[in-house]
Design a protein around this motif. Structure first.
Motif, PDB file in Angstrom:
ATOM      1  N   SER A 120       0.817  -1.202   0.000  1.00 19.54           N
ATOM      2  CA  SER A 120       0.000   0.000   0.000  1.00 19.54           C
ATOM      3  C   SER A 120       0.857   1.261   0.000  1.00 19.54           C
ATOM      4  N   ARG A 121       0.406   2.235  -0.746  1.00 22.15           N
ATOM      5  CA  ARG A 121       1.074   3.539  -0.771  1.00 22.15           C
ATOM      6  C   ARG A 121       1.066   4.178   0.609  1.00 22.15           C
ATOM      7  N   TYR A 122       0.072   3.844   1.425  1.00 23.63           N
ATOM      8  CA  TYR A 122      -0.102   4.510   2.716  1.00 23.63           C
ATOM      9  C   TYR A 122       0.522   3.747   3.876  1.00 23.63           C
ATOM     10  N   SER A 123       1.206   2.654   3.581  1.00 23.59           N
ATOM     11  CA  SER A 123       1.875   1.888   4.635  1.00 23.59           C
ATOM     12  C   SER A 123       2.913   2.740   5.354  1.00 23.59           C
ATOM     13  N   ARG A 124       2.957   2.631   6.676  1.00 17.80           N
ATOM     14  CA  ARG A 124       3.963   3.349   7.457  1.00 17.80           C
ATOM     15  C   ARG A 124       5.277   2.577   7.517  1.00 17.80           C
ATOM     16  N   HIS A 125       5.251   1.344   6.988  1.00 18.72           N
ATOM     17  CA  HIS A 125       6.451   0.497   7.030  1.00 18.72           C
ATOM     18  C   HIS A 125       6.707  -0.104   5.647  1.00 18.72           C
ATOM     19  N   PRO A 126       6.966   0.722   4.645  1.00 13.90           N
ATOM     20  CA  PRO A 126       7.109   0.188   3.280  1.00 13.90           C
ATOM     21  C   PRO A 126       8.282  -0.761   3.112  1.00 13.90           C
ATOM     22  N   GLU A 127       9.436  -0.466   3.704  1.00 17.88           N
ATOM     23  CA  GLU A 127      10.604  -1.345   3.542  1.00 17.88           C
ATOM     24  C   GLU A 127      10.307  -2.725   4.108  1.00 17.88           C
ATOM     25  N   GLU A 128       9.749  -2.747   5.312  1.00 17.80           N
ATOM     26  CA  GLU A 128       9.416  -4.034   5.928  1.00 17.80           C
ATOM     27  C   GLU A 128       8.301  -4.747   5.151  1.00 17.80           C
ATOM     28  N   SER A 129       7.379  -3.981   4.585  1.00 18.77           N
ATOM     29  CA  SER A 129       6.273  -4.581   3.836  1.00 18.77           C
ATOM     30  C   SER A 129       6.766  -5.260   2.558  1.00 18.77           C
ATOM     31  N   PHE A 130       7.688  -4.602   1.844  1.00 19.79           N
ATOM     32  CA  PHE A 130       8.261  -5.242   0.657  1.00 19.79           C
ATOM     33  C   PHE A 130       9.000  -6.523   1.038  1.00 19.79           C
ATOM     34  N   ALA A 131       9.747  -6.481   2.131  1.00 22.97           N
ATOM     35  CA  ALA A 131      10.479  -7.667   2.572  1.00 22.97           C
ATOM     36  C   ALA A 131       9.519  -8.791   2.952  1.00 22.97           C
ATOM     37  N   ALA A 132       8.434  -8.440   3.624  1.00 23.07           N
ATOM     38  CA  ALA A 132       7.450  -9.439   4.025  1.00 23.07           C
ATOM     39  C   ALA A 132       6.782 -10.063   2.805  1.00 23.07           C
ATOM     40  N   ALA A 133       6.397  -9.230   1.841  1.00 21.63           N
ATOM     41  CA  ALA A 133       5.756  -9.743   0.631  1.00 21.63           C
ATOM     42  C   ALA A 133       6.692 -10.681  -0.126  1.00 21.63           C
ATOM     43  N   ALA A 134       7.967 -10.306  -0.213  1.00 21.95           N
ATOM     44  CA  ALA A 134       8.936 -11.155  -0.912  1.00 21.95           C
ATOM     45  C   ALA A 134       9.067 -12.511  -0.228  1.00 21.95           C
ATOM     46  N   CYS A 135       9.048 -12.510   1.101  1.00 19.71           N
ATOM     47  CA  CYS A 135       9.150 -13.777   1.832  1.00 19.71           C
ATOM     48  C   CYS A 135       7.908 -14.634   1.620  1.00 19.71           C
ATOM     49  N   LEU A 136       6.739 -14.033   1.710  1.00 16.09           N
ATOM     50  CA  LEU A 136       5.478 -14.773   1.596  1.00 16.09           C
ATOM     51  C   LEU A 136       5.335 -15.473   0.251  1.00 16.09           C
ATOM     52  N   ARG A 137       5.970 -14.927  -0.798  1.00 16.13           N
ATOM     53  CA  ARG A 137       5.785 -15.512  -2.127  1.00 16.13           C
ATOM     54  C   ARG A 137       7.068 -16.116  -2.685  1.00 16.13           C
ATOM     55  N   ASP A 138       8.070 -16.377  -1.843  1.00 14.65           N
ATOM     56  CA  ASP A 138       9.295 -16.982  -2.371  1.00 14.65           C
ATOM     57  C   ASP A 138       9.045 -18.434  -2.772  1.00 14.65           C
ATOM     58  N   ALA A 139      10.000 -19.051  -3.424  1.00 12.55           N
ATOM     59  CA  ALA A 139       9.804 -20.381  -4.009  1.00 12.55           C
ATOM     60  C   ALA A 139       9.418 -21.432  -2.975  1.00 12.55           C
ATOM     61  N   GLU A 140      10.076 -21.407  -1.820  1.00 11.96           N
ATOM     62  CA  GLU A 140       9.793 -22.414  -0.794  1.00 11.96           C
ATOM     63  C   GLU A 140       8.363 -22.273  -0.269  1.00 11.96           C
ATOM     64  N   HIS A 141       7.929 -21.060  -0.074  1.00 11.65           N
ATOM     65  CA  HIS A 141       6.583 -20.857   0.449  1.00 11.65           C
ATOM     66  C   HIS A 141       5.525 -21.070  -0.628  1.00 11.65           C
ATOM     67  N   GLN A 142       5.847 -20.800  -1.887  1.00 10.23           N
ATOM     68  CA  GLN A 142       4.904 -21.140  -2.954  1.00 10.23           C
ATOM     69  C   GLN A 142       4.725 -22.654  -3.044  1.00 10.23           C
TER      70      GLN A 142
END
Length: 454
Positions: free
Chosen positions: A343-365
């Motif tokens: 979200s554009r309005y997230s107060r934690h964009p850096e952490e949010s990008f990192a979290a999204a990357a983890c949630l959809r990485d190959a092992e978790h997919q």
């Protein structure tokens, strides 16, 4: 196994009790408006929206002991919390993901997110978006772009079809988490080899009917998104277009007209169920499991559901690539799935990008594919031996994904879909040239936000 996806996302499988589907006639969120109009997407009644959001304040982005909380808003998925827990462990205190479960119905999910984003709610961080919403939300200015190393990581090894659903105006606004495609399911005791085209499937079904054998071709024909998906796959398979490549003009070319002819002939060939025009995904599954069908066009959730409900029938059923329109041109099937956006309005964009990357990485997919039945978007996952048992049809799914098509990519897709589903229903009443002309005009009006939607 329970279907939990909808016609937009594609059905997802999960181990559970009796199925509850996320589908049905799609409602138009007139109270929200179409978010895809650049510069006009903020709702005028912001104060009223904020009043509506008051009960949701408890789900804000409160941080615990100095650790940023990343709020993940995503549809119900039985084992996603285990992925969240693993990503939290990997974060080692840098952030903590909180899984906020959205309503089961796709329309209700969209309404909640549109309202909160229009109110610039900072309590939303990572958003689970149906593949048809990414362009709409990006055009509204609600999403942060994936750039640099983040973009490279999201694109690395990701299949082209799913990746295309995450782009808007050439820029990446989300990372594909899972995808889906429909397959042709057929009875091997009735049909030794699967038909390659719709004409062949129709004639085979008519021959079976003439011999007094199970013959029906079962798929989704109700007036909703599932019918649009069926038509979209036929258009792409015929080499046609609904919109131009820029998504700014309604085309409905010769291939789109031919797709209408195929759909009309199918609906009038005497091989569908009596309830075809009211059938959605789970009803199609149940109709096929009743034993009257020789063919079924549906998402892969039908495989484990059939094994559980009728193992004897499941032994006779195999899968194949979706039928094409021409013998010399392979089918192109519409992808479903979900994307992860920040979200554009997230107060934690850096952490949010990192979290999204983890949630959809190959092992978790891979974990989500095996445990929740959602096909991966990262190609290498399909080669993992652990996928063999959960996805015996994985090679066919991958084959279709490599040559898949997306739904018309436009911020106004919600309006376009509503228009098309109304004009395609009932399929037996289609007059190819005339219907195409009517849809061309109505879809163009939808692109330009003109007229009254059905």
């Amino acid at each position: 196994m329970e279907p939990t996806g909808g016609p937009r996302s594609g059905y997802r499988m999960r181990v559970a009790g009796p199925g509850r589907s996320r589908n049905g006639p799609r409602r138009t969120e007139a109270d929200v408006g179409t978010a895809g109009r650049r510069g006009r997407t903020r709702l005028a009644g912001a104060a009223a929206v904020l009043t509506l959001l008051a009960p949701l304040a408890a789900c804000g982005s409160g941080d615990d002991g100095g650790i940023p909380t990343v709020n993940l808003y995503y549809s119900p998925e039985q084992n996603l919390q285990k992925v969240v827990d693993d990503c939290n462990a990997q974060a080692q205190g840098r952030y903590r993901i909180a899984y906020r479960i959205l309503p089961r119905a796709a329309d209700e999910q969209r309404v909640q997110m549109v309202r909160r984003l229009a109110a610039e709610d900072s309590g939303m961080d990572v958003l689970g978006l149906d593949v048809t919403w990414t362009q709409e939300f990006a055009s509204a200015g609600w999403l942060r772009e994936w750039t640099g190393d983040r973009k490279a990581e999201a694109e690395r090894g990701t299949l082209a079809g799913p990746l295309e659903t995450a782009r808007y105006e050439g820029r990446l606004y989300a990372a594909p988490k899972n995808t889906n495609v429909q397959l042709l399911w057929y009875r091997t005791d009735l049909v030794p080899q699967p038909p390659r085209t719709w004409d062949e499937m129709i004639s085979t079904a008519q021959e079976l009917k003439g011999r007094g054998q199970p013959y029906q071709v079962i798929t989704m024909g109700a007036q909703y998104e599932g019918l649009v998906v069926l038509y979209n796959s036929l258009v792409a398979s015929a080499g046609g277009k609904i919109l131009n490549d820029e998504g700014t003009r309604a085309v409905f070319d010769a291939g789109a007209v031919r797709a209408l002819d195929v759909l009309r002939r199918f609906a009038t060939a005497g091989i569908t169920t009596s309830s075809f025009t009211n059938t959605i995904e789970d009803q199609a599954r149940l109709d096929f499991q009743s034993g009257a069908g020789a063919f079924q066009l549906n998402w892969p959730f039908v495989y484990p559901a059939m094994q559980e409900a009728d193992p004897a029938l499941a032994e006779k059923v195999r899968w194949a690539r979706y039928p094409g329109v021409d013998p010399d041109r392979p089918s192109r099937v519409t992808v479903g799935g979900f994307n992860l956006a920040v979200s554009r309005y997230s107060r934690h964009p850096e952490e949010s990008f990192a979290a999204a990357a983890c949630l959809r990485d190959a092992e978790h997919q891979k974990f989500s594919a095996i445990n929740d039945g959602v096909p991966p978007t990262i190609e290498s996952v399909y080669a993992d031996p652990e996928m063999d048992k959960a996805y015996p049809m994985k090679e066919t799914i991958l084959e279709e994904l490599k040559d898949a098509t997306t739904r018309p990519r436009s911020p106004a897709y919600q309006n376009i879909s509503t228009v098309l589903s109304a004009m395609l229903s009932p399929p037996s009443a289609i007059q190819p040239e005339r219907t195409a002309a009517q849809m061309r005009e109505a879809a163009q009006d939808a692109l330009e936000s003109k007229g009254v939607l059905p």
